[in-house]
Design a protein around this motif. Structure first.
Motif, PDB file in Angstrom:
ATOM      1  N   PRO A  83       0.772  -1.224  -0.017  1.00 44.86           N
ATOM      2  CA  PRO A  83      -0.086   0.039  -0.058  1.00 44.86           C
ATOM      3  C   PRO A  83       0.762   1.271   0.123  1.00 44.86           C
ATOM      4  N   VAL A  84       2.136   1.159   0.103  1.00 45.51           N
ATOM      5  CA  VAL A  84       2.840   2.456   0.237  1.00 45.51           C
ATOM      6  C   VAL A  84       3.449   2.923  -1.059  1.00 45.51           C
ATOM      7  N   LEU A  85       3.458   2.094  -2.150  1.00 46.42           N
ATOM      8  CA  LEU A  85       3.818   2.354  -3.394  1.00 46.42           C
ATOM      9  C   LEU A  85       2.819   3.302  -4.202  1.00 46.42           C
ATOM     10  N   GLU A  86       3.473   4.234  -4.823  1.00 42.03           N
ATOM     11  CA  GLU A  86       2.492   4.887  -5.564  1.00 42.03           C
ATOM     12  C   GLU A  86       2.862   4.790  -7.150  1.00 42.03           C
ATOM     13  N   PRO A  87       2.126   3.934  -7.899  1.00 43.05           N
ATOM     14  CA  PRO A  87       2.654   3.590  -9.286  1.00 43.05           C
ATOM     15  C   PRO A  87       2.431   4.878 -10.302  1.00 43.05           C
ATOM     16  N   GLN A  88       3.017   5.222 -11.040  1.00 39.73           N
ATOM     17  CA  GLN A  88       3.072   6.534 -11.897  1.00 39.73           C
ATOM     18  C   GLN A  88       2.205   6.089 -13.331  1.00 39.73           C
ATOM     19  N   HIS A  89       2.028   4.748 -13.518  1.00 43.93           N
ATOM     20  CA  HIS A  89       1.407   4.477 -15.076  1.00 43.93           C
ATOM     21  C   HIS A  89       0.430   3.632 -14.830  1.00 43.93           C
ATOM     22  N   GLY A  90      -0.529   3.736 -13.540  1.00 45.52           N
ATOM     23  CA  GLY A  90      -1.618   3.208 -13.594  1.00 45.52           C
ATOM     24  C   GLY A  90      -1.514   1.680 -12.593  1.00 45.52           C
ATOM     25  N   VAL A  91      -2.756   1.033 -12.502  1.00 50.87           N
ATOM     26  CA  VAL A  91      -2.890   0.001 -11.766  1.00 50.87           C
ATOM     27  C   VAL A  91      -3.985  -0.946 -12.486  1.00 50.87           C
ATOM     28  N   SER A  92      -3.711  -2.169 -12.154  1.00 48.75           N
ATOM     29  CA  SER A  92      -4.578  -3.237 -12.717  1.00 48.75           C
ATOM     30  C   SER A  92      -5.967  -3.378 -11.693  1.00 48.75           C
ATOM     31  N   GLY A 110      -5.265  -3.751  -8.370  1.00 49.14           N
ATOM     32  CA  GLY A 110      -4.528  -2.693  -7.664  1.00 49.14           C
ATOM     33  C   GLY A 110      -2.750  -2.876  -7.962  1.00 49.14           C
ATOM     34  N   GLN A 111      -2.747  -3.819  -8.736  1.00 50.77           N
ATOM     35  CA  GLN A 111      -1.200  -4.018  -8.892  1.00 50.77           C
ATOM     36  C   GLN A 111      -0.390  -2.917  -9.817  1.00 50.77           C
ATOM     37  N   ALA A 112       0.836  -2.460  -9.559  1.00 48.68           N
ATOM     38  CA  ALA A 112       1.279  -1.510 -10.471  1.00 48.68           C
ATOM     39  C   ALA A 112       1.458  -1.987 -11.949  1.00 48.68           C
ATOM     40  N   LEU A 113       1.425  -1.019 -12.819  1.00 54.38           N
ATOM     41  CA  LEU A 113       1.808  -1.413 -14.136  1.00 54.38           C
ATOM     42  C   LEU A 113       2.796  -0.331 -14.594  1.00 54.38           C
ATOM     43  N   SER A 114       3.489  -0.711 -15.589  1.00 53.71           N
ATOM     44  CA  SER A 114       4.370   0.105 -16.267  1.00 53.71           C
ATOM     45  C   SER A 114       3.699   0.524 -17.722  1.00 53.71           C
TER      46      SER A 114
END
Length: 323
Positions: A11-20, A23-27
């Motif tokens: 929950p600490v991470l802030e993805p810069q290109h969206g999430v699934s 809630g998984q970080a996407l590149s």
């Protein structure tokens, strides 16, 4: 086949290109331009914000050789040569036989190129078998390597960065004569993406090649034996499903690649060092980023997904992914 609950998220991470949707970080990742497609499998750009003192323990699992440019973050990887710590760097990753433990402190930015099997051979790169489960500084294997990290100035967008990488690959291709990878290698790569449960002998007969020659080519261009390549492909496809970055309509088909639950558990223990249930419950953002990029490439390769089209696991498509 149902997944084993919702995949764990840091929950600490802030993805810069969206999430699934889970809630998984996407590149930001896409296919290469058409002129580079015989040599380049995928390009990606990842940026994730985190507190400066946050340490993320995760892993990586490449099924191809990769050039990764680490722009930000304090990274550690446990390779076949032992632990390796790095900051800003250009790194060559060989293909992997299993999950490589990695960790990163603070926010991180990484971008890179996934090479197609056979590309390293025809582009006069390193012998893949010598770099399985290893990483090295690119300068140690190519003295003509440019200072790639220095080319990514602050303020450049993901697409601009990937275009710089493509320009680098064109310079490399021109320098080595644009030799094409062996067509047998390309056919076996397609098999690994479309039907990794196939038999090696039957595939060799189907394409009209001696099985021993097939095995030699695969060892040269994949860095390992054909059966190992296909087992790894099955595991990576299932891992993508369990992390929620796969086409849910393939779930039953992916499950049928394993004899039973004990077979699946055994394979996951060997490839990922944990059970499928642990794999789902444990937050694994770095590994999931790599799985998502590979799965997007796979679905495009087998024509279940058009390049640039919305991916089944996305909340909304990343802008500008069409090529």
């Amino acid at each position: 086949m149902a997944r084993l609950g919702r995949p764990g998220v840091d929950p600490v991470l802030e993805p810069q290109h969206g999430v699934s949707r889970d809630g998984q970080a996407l590149s930001y990742n896409r296919a290469p331009t058409a002129d580079l497609a015989p040599w380049v499998a995928r390009l990606y750009y990842t940026a994730v914000k985190a507190p400066a003192d946050h340490k993320l323990a995760c892993g990586l699992f490449n099924d191809t050789a990769m050039i990764r440019i680490q722009i930000a973050g304090r990274w550690t990887a446990l390779t076949a040569d032992g632990p390796r710590t790095m900051g800003r760097a250009t790194l060559y990753f060989g293909p992997q036989t299993r999950r490589m433990p990695v960790s990163v402190e603070g926010s991180f930015i990484s971008l890179g190129i996934s090479m197609r099997p056979g590309a390293c051979h025809v582009m006069q790169g390193p012998k893949l078998a010598d770099y399985v489960d290893r990483l090295v500084d690119c300068e140690t294997i190519d003295q003509a390597q440019p200072d790639l990290p220095g080319r990514f100035a602050d303020g450049l967008g993901p697409e601009e960065c990937l275009q710089i990488l493509e320009s680098f690959m064109r310079i490399r291709g021109e320098r080595t004569g644009w030799k094409m990878p062996d067509p047998v290698t390309a056919q076996f790569e397609s098999l690994s993406l479309s039907d990794p449960g196939a038999g090696i002998a039957s595939f060799a007969r189907e394409i009209g090649i001696d099985q021993r020659r097939l095995e030699r080519l695969v060892r040269r261009d994949f860095g390992m034996a054909p059966k190992q390549v296909l087992r790894r492909a099955r595991a990576l496809d299932m891992a993508s499903h369990l992390r929620g970055v796969a086409d849910a309509e393939e779930a039953d088909e992916l499950a049928l690649r394993y004899y039973d639950q004990s077979h699946l558990i055994h394979e996951f223990a060997e490839f990922f060092g944990m059970s499928p249930r642990q794999f789902v419950a444990t937050p694994q953002p770095i590994l999931t980023l790599a799985l998502e990029s590979r799965q997007a490439r796979r679905l495009e390769a087998i024509e279940r997904l058009a390049p640039g089209a919305p991916r089944p696991w996305e909340i909304a498509p990343n802008p500008g992914l069409a090529t």
